[in-house]
Enzyme design. Sequence first.
Site: not given
Length: 615
Positions: A269, A293-294, A297, A316, A373, A381
């Site tokens: 995003e 979704h993006e 954001h 998220e 990560d 989410y």
Amino acid sequence: MSADPCSFSSFTRCVTKHLNLSLHVNFDRHVIKGQVELTVEALEDRFSTLTLDSRDLKIISVRANGQTAKFTMGPKHAFKGTPLEITLPFDLSRGQQVILEVTYETSPSATALQWLSAEQTAGKKQPYLFSQCQAHHCRSMLPCQDSPSIKHTYYAQVSVPKDLVAVMSAMRDGQEVDPQDNNRVVYRFRQPVPMPSYLIAIVVGALESREIGPRSRVWSEKEFVDKAAFEFSETETMLKTAEDLAGPYVWGQYDILVLPPSFPYGGMENPCLTFATPTLLAGDKSLSNVIAHEISHSWTGNLVTNKTWEHFWLNEGHTVYLERMIGRSMESEQFRQFKAMGGWKDLQDSVNTFGANNPLTNLVPSLQDVDPDDAFSSVPYEKGFALLYHLEELMGGPEVFMGFVKSYIQLFAYSSVTSEEWKNYLFTYFKDKVDILNKVDWNAWMFTPGMPPVKPQYDTTLADACITLSKRWIKATNQDLSGFNKNDLKNLSSHQLIEFLSLLLQEASLPLSHVKRMQEVYDLNSFMNSEIRFRWLRLCVRSRWEEAVPMALKMATEQGRMKFTRPLFKEVYNFDKFKDEALQLFLANRGAMHPVTAGLVAKDLKVDASLSTSL
């Protein structure tokens, strides 16, 4: 405020207000030579030392308001990088600002950057560079306070070879021939809306663009640009729908950039310029939920940001909630329910992968000494969405709860929040329903691993056809196989076909005779929609169909979206006969893979750490 476990920077003592970047992109050496001016405000009196985050940077000099400043590099940490300790040649008092000018160079192995050779691009003629800073990789591209708790504006000028184009997560502000070298061009960018460092993004390549709406263009190599313009033609409708739900879009431009196949995520995003994987170009617009979704954001994540990565679910969970509200407006409430059911299944998969007692499956995990990560999964989410959906049911339905989400966005716009602040506002907003909110098992939802304490009852209308067909295949004996035919799929949308395959993947493997028959009647090998193909190939490999192994390995390597690449490699690796082939293919491809993807696949395939130094 509790410290950010992922950053060395001293943000209780000072905050960055603005960055002025000057970058020189060197494709021969795979480095960026940079100069960054940070406008830093002191938050205490007698302020004279500060720490910035850096990772594998070569720091050449530091100046403060034009005077030389002493600096030292602390010990290198496995994933946090190296603290850059700066001593100012003078003191500041609270509220005063200093301009720090750091001259530096990135390393060829900078984790934020992937350098692609011409052969790795669609056009095959020009090299390509892209960045991916989330969560903690910006510090490998520039020294900064690399924490989502700090927001700043930025200005940038980027010098690149004259056949290439640069774009950034900002408004474009013109270009000119590089005064130092007339074989190069300088592109300029400005980002007037304060944002966290992880949203700084750059791409340099043989890019073209097409207009797709009044405030939107799509960017990619020319080979993809028309396909992308078709695929993303509904962008303005989605933006307007999102504005109706969440309030005005404040970022000016909303462009989409389609990256080369090695981009590790579905989308990113970056403000003014969403990054998207080319695996979305399915030709049927069925994968536009990634863009929804993006777009979402732009409000939850970019405007209201998690204060540390431990509160990632605030980014998220709310974004998935908004994305599905956009789906509800553009499709139907049943469609939203169908997507929510699919999300619950993804959550179950993540919990199974991590283990139901793994603290990384907490909605709010502790990330002390955890690489963000490694913590990435569908938990923030989908557990986040499930909590918001559960609260929606308790508080009076989608319209009522969306009122809260919009109010939360407007209140916390341009700032960063914790789960505690979010929860306090929830109780304030619904002050008449505090008795109901007090009955929610907050500890189970937020700080307990595994599946949520409550499973919402979703409307199964659109899922029923998928469930019925998957049960027929699971229960079928070999005699029953003749009863299937291609009309079984006639009334299923792409979304439903994906769901049908997901249901089969939740079972123990199907007999080989069944997947062979499925190919015979449905010809799933011919489907190019990446979400369908990914699930189908996993199913085949899991049923030990040897002919599917080359197709699965091809998909694992010809694109690099981690959602696809990691499970495909793992699936083949778990097929004993082909374990070595999976390993050898990974080792052969590793040099061309994105650094984050390569590192995680190496962990998945248990590649010896001594082998895993980057090639």
